[in-house]
Design a protein around this motif. Structure first.
Motif, PDB file in Angstrom:
ATOM      1  N   GLN A 229       0.808  -1.215   0.000  1.00  0.00           N
ATOM      2  CA  GLN A 229       0.000   0.000   0.000  1.00  0.00           C
ATOM      3  C   GLN A 229       0.845   1.271   0.000  1.00  0.00           C
ATOM      4  N   ARG A 230       2.082   1.175   0.357  1.00  0.00           N
ATOM      5  CA  ARG A 230       2.913   2.360   0.528  1.00  0.00           C
ATOM      6  C   ARG A 230       3.348   2.947  -0.820  1.00  0.00           C
ATOM      7  N   ASP A 231       3.515   4.235  -0.817  1.00  0.00           N
ATOM      8  CA  ASP A 231       4.009   4.965  -1.984  1.00  0.00           C
ATOM      9  C   ASP A 231       5.474   4.578  -2.200  1.00  0.00           C
ATOM     10  N   ALA A 232       5.844   4.262  -3.443  1.00  0.00           N
ATOM     11  CA  ALA A 232       7.204   3.807  -3.729  1.00  0.00           C
ATOM     12  C   ALA A 232       8.207   4.959  -3.832  1.00  0.00           C
ATOM     13  N   ARG A 233       7.727   6.200  -3.826  1.00  0.00           N
ATOM     14  CA  ARG A 233       8.645   7.331  -3.905  1.00  0.00           C
ATOM     15  C   ARG A 233       9.387   7.531  -2.582  1.00  0.00           C
ATOM     16  N   SER A 296       4.451  23.792   2.952  1.00  0.00           N
ATOM     17  CA  SER A 296       3.396  22.805   3.142  1.00  0.00           C
ATOM     18  C   SER A 296       2.924  22.817   4.584  1.00  0.00           C
ATOM     19  N   ALA A 297       1.725  22.346   4.792  1.00  0.00           N
ATOM     20  CA  ALA A 297       1.227  22.159   6.150  1.00  0.00           C
ATOM     21  C   ALA A 297       2.032  21.036   6.808  1.00  0.00           C
ATOM     22  N   GLN A 298       2.276  21.194   8.098  1.00  0.00           N
ATOM     23  CA  GLN A 298       3.044  20.172   8.804  1.00  0.00           C
ATOM     24  C   GLN A 298       2.155  18.973   9.085  1.00  0.00           C
ATOM     25  N   LEU A 299       2.597  17.806   8.652  1.00  0.00           N
ATOM     26  CA  LEU A 299       1.835  16.572   8.824  1.00  0.00           C
ATOM     27  C   LEU A 299       2.341  15.817  10.050  1.00  0.00           C
ATOM     28  N   PRO A 300       1.542  14.900  10.598  1.00  0.00           N
ATOM     29  CA  PRO A 300       2.024  14.098  11.726  1.00  0.00           C
ATOM     30  C   PRO A 300       3.301  13.352  11.344  1.00  0.00           C
ATOM     31  N   PRO A 301       4.250  13.196  12.271  1.00  0.00           N
ATOM     32  CA  PRO A 301       5.515  12.535  11.933  1.00  0.00           C
ATOM     33  C   PRO A 301       5.332  11.133  11.376  1.00  0.00           C
ATOM     34  N   ASP A 302       4.299  10.406  11.862  1.00  0.00           N
ATOM     35  CA  ASP A 302       4.116   9.036  11.393  1.00  0.00           C
ATOM     36  C   ASP A 302       3.518   8.967   9.988  1.00  0.00           C
ATOM     37  N   TYR A 303       3.252  10.123   9.379  1.00  0.00           N
ATOM     38  CA  TYR A 303       2.844  10.151   7.973  1.00  0.00           C
ATOM     39  C   TYR A 303       3.928   9.525   7.097  1.00  0.00           C
ATOM     40  N   ALA A 304       5.168   9.590   7.556  1.00  0.00           N
ATOM     41  CA  ALA A 304       6.289   9.024   6.792  1.00  0.00           C
ATOM     42  C   ALA A 304       6.121   7.535   6.556  1.00  0.00           C
ATOM     43  N   CYS A 305       5.389   6.854   7.431  1.00  0.00           N
ATOM     44  CA  CYS A 305       5.236   5.397   7.305  1.00  0.00           C
ATOM     45  C   CYS A 305       4.382   4.995   6.106  1.00  0.00           C
ATOM     46  N   ARG A 306       3.878   5.951   5.347  1.00  0.00           N
ATOM     47  CA  ARG A 306       3.097   5.650   4.142  1.00  0.00           C
ATOM     48  C   ARG A 306       3.971   5.482   2.912  1.00  0.00           C
ATOM     49  N   PHE A 307       5.291   5.582   3.085  1.00  0.00           N
ATOM     50  CA  PHE A 307       6.215   5.526   1.956  1.00  0.00           C
ATOM     51  C   PHE A 307       7.213   4.386   2.151  1.00  0.00           C
ATOM     52  N   GLN A 308       7.617   3.769   1.036  1.00  0.00           N
ATOM     53  CA  GLN A 308       8.573   2.665   1.093  1.00  0.00           C
ATOM     54  C   GLN A 308      10.001   3.135   1.297  1.00  0.00           C
ATOM     55  N   VAL A 309      10.312   4.370   0.893  1.00  0.00           N
ATOM     56  CA  VAL A 309      11.662   4.912   1.016  1.00  0.00           C
ATOM     57  C   VAL A 309      11.579   6.250   1.751  1.00  0.00           C
ATOM     58  N   LEU A 310      12.434   6.435   2.738  1.00  0.00           N
ATOM     59  CA  LEU A 310      12.439   7.657   3.543  1.00  0.00           C
ATOM     60  C   LEU A 310      13.825   8.282   3.521  1.00  0.00           C
ATOM     61  N   LEU A 311      13.865   9.605   3.488  1.00  0.00           N
ATOM     62  CA  LEU A 311      15.128  10.339   3.445  1.00  0.00           C
ATOM     63  C   LEU A 311      15.422  10.968   4.796  1.00  0.00           C
ATOM     64  N   LEU A 325      12.311   7.287  11.406  1.00  0.00           N
ATOM     65  CA  LEU A 325      12.243   6.687  10.073  1.00  0.00           C
ATOM     66  C   LEU A 325      12.517   5.197  10.127  1.00  0.00           C
ATOM     67  N   LEU A 326      13.483   4.799  10.957  1.00  0.00           N
ATOM     68  CA  LEU A 326      13.769   3.367  11.090  1.00  0.00           C
ATOM     69  C   LEU A 326      12.563   2.628  11.659  1.00  0.00           C
ATOM     70  N   ALA A 327      11.848   3.257  12.590  1.00  0.00           N
ATOM     71  CA  ALA A 327      10.700   2.602  13.221  1.00  0.00           C
ATOM     72  C   ALA A 327       9.561   2.366  12.239  1.00  0.00           C
ATOM     73  N   CYS A 328       9.522   3.107  11.131  1.00  0.00           N
ATOM     74  CA  CYS A 328       8.481   2.899  10.125  1.00  0.00           C
ATOM     75  C   CYS A 328       8.653   1.574   9.383  1.00  0.00           C
ATOM     76  N   GLY A 329       9.842   1.008   9.423  1.00  0.00           N
ATOM     77  CA  GLY A 329      10.075  -0.221   8.675  1.00  0.00           C
ATOM     78  C   GLY A 329      10.173   0.017   7.181  1.00  0.00           C
ATOM     79  N   SER A 330      10.631   1.217   6.793  1.00  0.00           N
ATOM     80  CA  SER A 330      10.850   1.544   5.388  1.00  0.00           C
ATOM     81  C   SER A 330      12.347   1.523   5.102  1.00  0.00           C
ATOM     82  N   ALA A 331      12.676   1.549   3.810  1.00  0.00           N
ATOM     83  CA  ALA A 331      14.088   1.656   3.428  1.00  0.00           C
ATOM     84  C   ALA A 331      14.521   3.103   3.641  1.00  0.00           C
ATOM     85  N   VAL A 332      15.536   3.320   4.463  1.00  0.00           N
ATOM     86  CA  VAL A 332      15.974   4.658   4.821  1.00  0.00           C
ATOM     87  C   VAL A 332      17.273   4.985   4.075  1.00  0.00           C
ATOM     88  N   VAL A 333      17.293   6.160   3.446  1.00  0.00           N
ATOM     89  CA  VAL A 333      18.506   6.694   2.842  1.00  0.00           C
ATOM     90  C   VAL A 333      18.968   7.834   3.742  1.00  0.00           C
TER      91      VAL A 333
END
Length: 527
Positions: A229-233, A296-311, A325-333
């Motif tokens: 379900q996560r955005d691949a960007r 942009s409007a500031q979104l909740p920090p856990d909004y990041a968990c909707r993406f497969q890759v996090l910066l 970012l690590l706690a989201c279980g996404s690939a972190v750059v």
């Protein structure tokens, strides 16, 4: 998370003259080796912080003396607001914590936070029947390792592989004066001998709750957004204004929208900022061809968990969102900054996350800027084409966060570091007299109210009985008084004064309960 899940079995001794901390049944020969080498019995494999602690303390194998700490205090007392926002000297005596302020610049809102972590570590150690060894230490707060520039001015060595502010610099020589300062983040690659503690946001910061409350939110968000379900960007959300490496994301976001999703929330959403930094950022945005003010409007920090890759990209200094970012279980750059948090040496590039090189200074310096501009897009393209690697990195990141990045693990690490440091402290430590707690001397820290007094803060919102209106500046919040009749004022924006007592707000107030689960010596309670 229960504390027992992250507690080591290290047995500190309470007296240096005897081997009283050695477990019963140990031989006298073992006792002799143990004292001479300043080494503890081996720990069990669970939550073993000792190798990391040993690496940080390797420069002090010969011991730490009062003169070393005096030297560190003299350095901290002369540090400008651009080097350290504030500092204090702590003394541990018979397991109790005493603190003396050294320098508080009035914009330092989190001045009680790391003190709170020290108090938690001391309480955990005492509850386990293993009080912290007697010692003295100095702490200085900054967004980067504040001791690095000091070393550059005074020391020279033939090794020139390190980079500072984009220029080649020498690492400190072996005989360089040591600076045993405890910090938020350490520049290990630049030869720093600073000792990193869990930084202030572990116990909350203004509107951001403590990590023990935030981590379950990230884990729930990660579970709610399944991998497919996560955005691949690749996603970044934050203040791009705070560093040129973040600003370099904005043109890439415009030209490579299929790979990146960058939300710039602007300076106003990220706390106090010097007006000169705002003007510098505006000029930088203009050079990059990016409009200023379209935030942009500031979104909740856990909004990041909707993406497969996090910066993870540095701002003014190191970025403390890496654990989120690590706690989201996404690939972190992770774009590196030479100043790193205490846990980062345990992360392996290619296993837990991917890294791009960065240097020292704002935004990771020119090294980080080149990494973002030249290497980020090819790396993201490679990740996009390798779904297996993205998933593998995400699983490893989540597992690391569950095992090493809990509130309990952070307190356990702080306890291990302070215990190891205490065993190396060679000078006699004497409890301050009651008279010494007046006039800027030592304060004994046993409770949150003690933290307020030592940090020269007061909870003006909760202390209604002592509120007085600020008639001269009605736009400011009310002020109140600290114990002893000291007036507390709101934290100013843009002021460069120091030493004034200040109102605290939100999670910057040590009187605000953390709500973190705690288990020590078999009894569960709430911190």
């Amino acid at each position: 998370m229960l504390l027992t899940a992250a507690v080591t079995s290290w047995q500190p001794h309470t007296e240096r003259k005897r081997c009283s901390g050695v477990r019963s049944g140990s031989s006298s020969e073992h006792c002799g080796r143990y004292m001479r080498g300043h080494r503890r019995p081996a720990q069990p494999p669970t939550a073993n912080w000792q190798p990391l602690v040993d690496s940080y303390l390797s420069s002090y194998a010969g011991g730490v003396s009062r003169s070393d700490v005096d030297y560190a205090e003299a350095w901290a007392a002369n540090a400008s607001q651009f080097t350290a926002a504030g500092s204090w000297r702590a003394r541990v005596v018979n397991g109790s914590l005493w603190v003396r302020p050294i320098h508080f610049y009035e914009h330092w809102k989190e001045r009680a936070s790391v003190l709170r972590i020290l108090l938690l570590a001391a309480q955990q150690a005492s509850a386990l029947g293993e009080p912290l060894p007697d010692s003295e230490l100095v702490f200085a707060a900054a967004d980067s390792d504040p001791t690095v520039l000091h070393s550059r001015r005074r020391c020279h060595a033939p090794n020139t592989s390190a980079t500072l502010h984009g220029r080649r610099r020498t690492r400190p020589a072996a005989n360089c004066p040591r600076l045993p300062v405890f910090v938020h983040a350490r520049a290990s690659a630049l030869g720093s001998t600073a000792l990193p503690l869990p930084e202030y946001s572990w116990v909350g910061s203004y509107h951001s709750p403590p990590w023990c409350q935030m981590q379950p939110r990230f884990e729930r968000a990660a579970a709610a957004w399944g991998w497919e379900q996560r955005d691949a960007r690749a996603y970044f959300g934050g203040a791009c204004s705070t560093g040129i490496s973040r600003q370099s994301l904005l043109p890439l976001n415009r030209t490579h929208g299929e790979l990146l999703h960058v939300l710039d929330v602007g300076f106003g959403r990220s706390g106090f900022v010097n007006p000169h930094d705002v003007e510098r950022a505006k000029r930088s945005y203009a050079r990059l061809g990016v409009g200023w003010g379209n935030f942009s409007a500031q979104l909740p920090p856990d909004y990041a968990c909707r993406f497969q890759v996090l910066l993870s990209v540095p701002g003014f200094g190191y970025s403390n969102r890496l654990r989120q970012l690590l706690a989201c279980g996404s690939a972190v750059v992770h774009v590196q900054h030479q100043s790193h948090e205490f846990f980062e040496p345990l992360l392996k590039s290619g296993v837990h996350y991917l890294t791009l090189p960065g240097g020292f200074g704002t935004g990771g310096g020119e090294t980080a800027v080149r990494s973002v501009r030249q290497q980020l897009v090819p790396l993201l393209r490679a990740l996009r084409s390798d779904g297996t690697q993205r998933r593998r990195l995400g699983r490893a990141a989540a597992a690391f966060a569950r095992s090493r990045l809990t509130h309990a693990a952070a307190v356990s690490y702080a306890r291990a570091l302070l215990t190891a440091y205490g065993t190396l402290y060679r000078s006699e430590v004497v409890a301050p007299s009651p008279a010494d707690s007046e006039g800027g001397g030592f304060f004994r820290i046993d409770s949150a109210r003690d933290l307020l007094r030592a940090a020269r803060m007061c909870d003006c919102a909760a202390d209604n009985a002592r509120h007085t209106p600020h008639a001269a500046r009605p736009r400011h919040e009310a002020r109140c008084t600290l114990g002893g009749g000291i007036a507390c004022h709101p934290f100013p924006r843009g002021s460069s004064g120091c030493w004034a007592a200040r109102c605290c707000a939100g999670w910057d107030c040590p009187t605000k309960a953390l709500g973190c689960p705690k288990v020590a010596a078999g009894n569960a309670s709430r911190m």
